[in-house]
Design a protein around this motif. Sequence first.
Motif, PDB file in Angstrom:
ATOM      1  N   ARG A 142      -6.637   0.327   8.454  1.00 32.29           N
ATOM      2  CA  ARG A 142      -5.312  -0.289   8.458  1.00 32.29           C
ATOM      3  C   ARG A 142      -4.217   0.695   8.058  1.00 32.29           C
ATOM      4  N   GLY A 143      -4.571   1.959   7.928  1.00 28.70           N
ATOM      5  CA  GLY A 143      -3.551   2.979   7.760  1.00 28.70           C
ATOM      6  C   GLY A 143      -3.323   3.476   6.354  1.00 28.70           C
ATOM      7  N   VAL A 144      -4.120   3.042   5.374  1.00 28.37           N
ATOM      8  CA  VAL A 144      -3.958   3.566   4.018  1.00 28.37           C
ATOM      9  C   VAL A 144      -4.504   4.989   3.991  1.00 28.37           C
ATOM     10  N   PRO A 145      -3.706   5.979   3.586  1.00 31.31           N
ATOM     11  CA  PRO A 145      -4.180   7.368   3.580  1.00 31.31           C
ATOM     12  C   PRO A 145      -5.415   7.550   2.710  1.00 31.31           C
ATOM     13  N   GLU A 146      -6.339   8.389   3.188  1.00 37.88           N
ATOM     14  CA  GLU A 146      -7.593   8.591   2.476  1.00 37.88           C
ATOM     15  C   GLU A 146      -7.366   9.108   1.062  1.00 37.88           C
ATOM     16  N   TYR A 155       0.824  -1.204   0.000  1.00 42.66           N
ATOM     17  CA  TYR A 155       0.000   0.000   0.000  1.00 42.66           C
ATOM     18  C   TYR A 155       0.864   1.263   0.000  1.00 42.66           C
ATOM     19  N   ARG A 156       1.963   1.226   0.758  1.00 39.67           N
ATOM     20  CA  ARG A 156       2.843   2.401   0.802  1.00 39.67           C
ATOM     21  C   ARG A 156       3.467   2.672  -0.565  1.00 39.67           C
ATOM     22  N   ALA A 157       3.765   1.624  -1.306  1.00 43.00           N
ATOM     23  CA  ALA A 157       4.420   1.786  -2.604  1.00 43.00           C
ATOM     24  C   ALA A 157       3.480   2.322  -3.679  1.00 43.00           C
ATOM     25  N   ALA A 158       2.188   2.144  -3.485  1.00 42.69           N
ATOM     26  CA  ALA A 158       1.213   2.507  -4.520  1.00 42.69           C
ATOM     27  C   ALA A 158       0.851   3.985  -4.454  1.00 42.69           C
ATOM     28  N   ALA A 159       0.663   4.576  -5.625  1.00 44.49           N
ATOM     29  CA  ALA A 159       0.184   5.957  -5.689  1.00 44.49           C
ATOM     30  C   ALA A 159      -1.316   6.020  -5.421  1.00 44.49           C
ATOM     31  N   ARG A 160      -2.039   4.975  -5.832  1.00 43.63           N
ATOM     32  CA  ARG A 160      -3.463   4.841  -5.578  1.00 43.63           C
ATOM     33  C   ARG A 160      -3.748   3.406  -5.166  1.00 43.63           C
ATOM     34  N   VAL A 161      -4.653   3.242  -4.189  1.00 44.14           N
ATOM     35  CA  VAL A 161      -5.089   1.919  -3.757  1.00 44.14           C
ATOM     36  C   VAL A 161      -6.590   1.835  -4.018  1.00 44.14           C
ATOM     37  N   ALA A 162      -6.968   0.994  -4.976  1.00 41.56           N
ATOM     38  CA  ALA A 162      -8.371   0.865  -5.360  1.00 41.56           C
ATOM     39  C   ALA A 162      -9.026  -0.247  -4.551  1.00 41.56           C
TER      40      ALA A 162
END
Length: 413
Positions: free
Chosen positions: A191-195, A171-178
């Motif tokens: 779980r900490g993925v930025p909004e 998740y940290r490596a991704a620019a967007r998490v779909a």
Amino acid sequence: MRVGLLSQWFDPEPGPAGLPGVLARGLASRGHEVRVLTGFPNYPTGRVLPGYRMTRRADEDRDGVRIRRVALYPSHDRSALRRLATYGSFAASALASGTGALRGLDALWVSNSPITVSLPMWFVRYAHRVPVVLHVLDLWPDSVRASGFLGDGPGRALAERAMGGWCAAMYRAAARVAYISPGVGELLARRGVPEEKLVHIPMWADETPAPPSAELRAELGIADDRVVLVYAGTLGEAQGLEALIDACALTDDPRLLCLIAGSGTAEDRLRDRAEASGARNVRFLGRLPRERVPALMAAGDAHYVSLRPGGMSAYTMPSKVQATLAAGRALLVAADGDVATVARDSGAGITARPGDPSSIADGIREVCELGREKLHLLGRAGREYYTRAFSAAAGVARVEAALRQAMETRRSR
């Protein structure tokens, strides 16, 4: 844009494994240069499909898409060790023989399952400096836990913590998490993925037109007045299909016929349960060839979707939901959370309490009382809902927008 797709699963593999192909063709039709890194097709049998021969790597062009296939150890049986070998061999092979095909991209879409795909993803992200849109199609370690894959040994908790940390790094490596459903989005946020990274992109279905429903019904000797309830998919622990068998045994409406198609770890137990319970209205079809699946979808007056209560059920969205809506068929849903919400909001679904044979039997009786004609009206409402919420065209547009945002993020940095 020059865009890439990284997925262990791809055409001509059937079902959910073929959905990245829908995305690739959709992006190509919008004028993008599309490159794909995937494995040699072997799902769901664990044998390389006809027309392919396993080599270190092979390139092909199909429907305007450039595809690189890399070697892997093919297996989809019940062995945890062999399944790990399948996942790990693709990751290693993609890293060694495939990542060169993804050099020079503007953005990369990645299917997150299995999470071993992170090895080539990280290389492309950091070595080639390609921004990533990570599509969370399966929640790890949750889905692995629900499948029973980890067992109950002392190492289970350690394995789950390790996979949780692994996913966090992805998740940290991704620019967007779909994410594919609202429940998954809420869980990822906790779980900490930025909004600002999160984007809702529901999955689509294979929208190949189904043949007339009479085709398979006639082949199976099903009379026109029978109301057919279909379950098609994995026969595993997470689906909780014992309750369906018990519910059919409680249903004495002579119009009902329940068809169960698929295979999995629970198949033998379910067959034994149907025989022991006297559920004569249940017929097992086994695993059908890919080309027969549209006919099966069309043959069902309603399709059954279930998830065992607890665990992942509140935020899991099985692909058969979209497939059923796209086929214009009614739903009988025995699940909580997002699936039940779609069943109600679409106007195509009847809901029951998951794991409760009595409640599911009530749902089956309602299906029978509605009859084939009214069920088809529910299916039509579901098809209209699918077009608005889940269609491939809408999905491709959402992915395209996320890829463009990822590209712009890199430029702004």
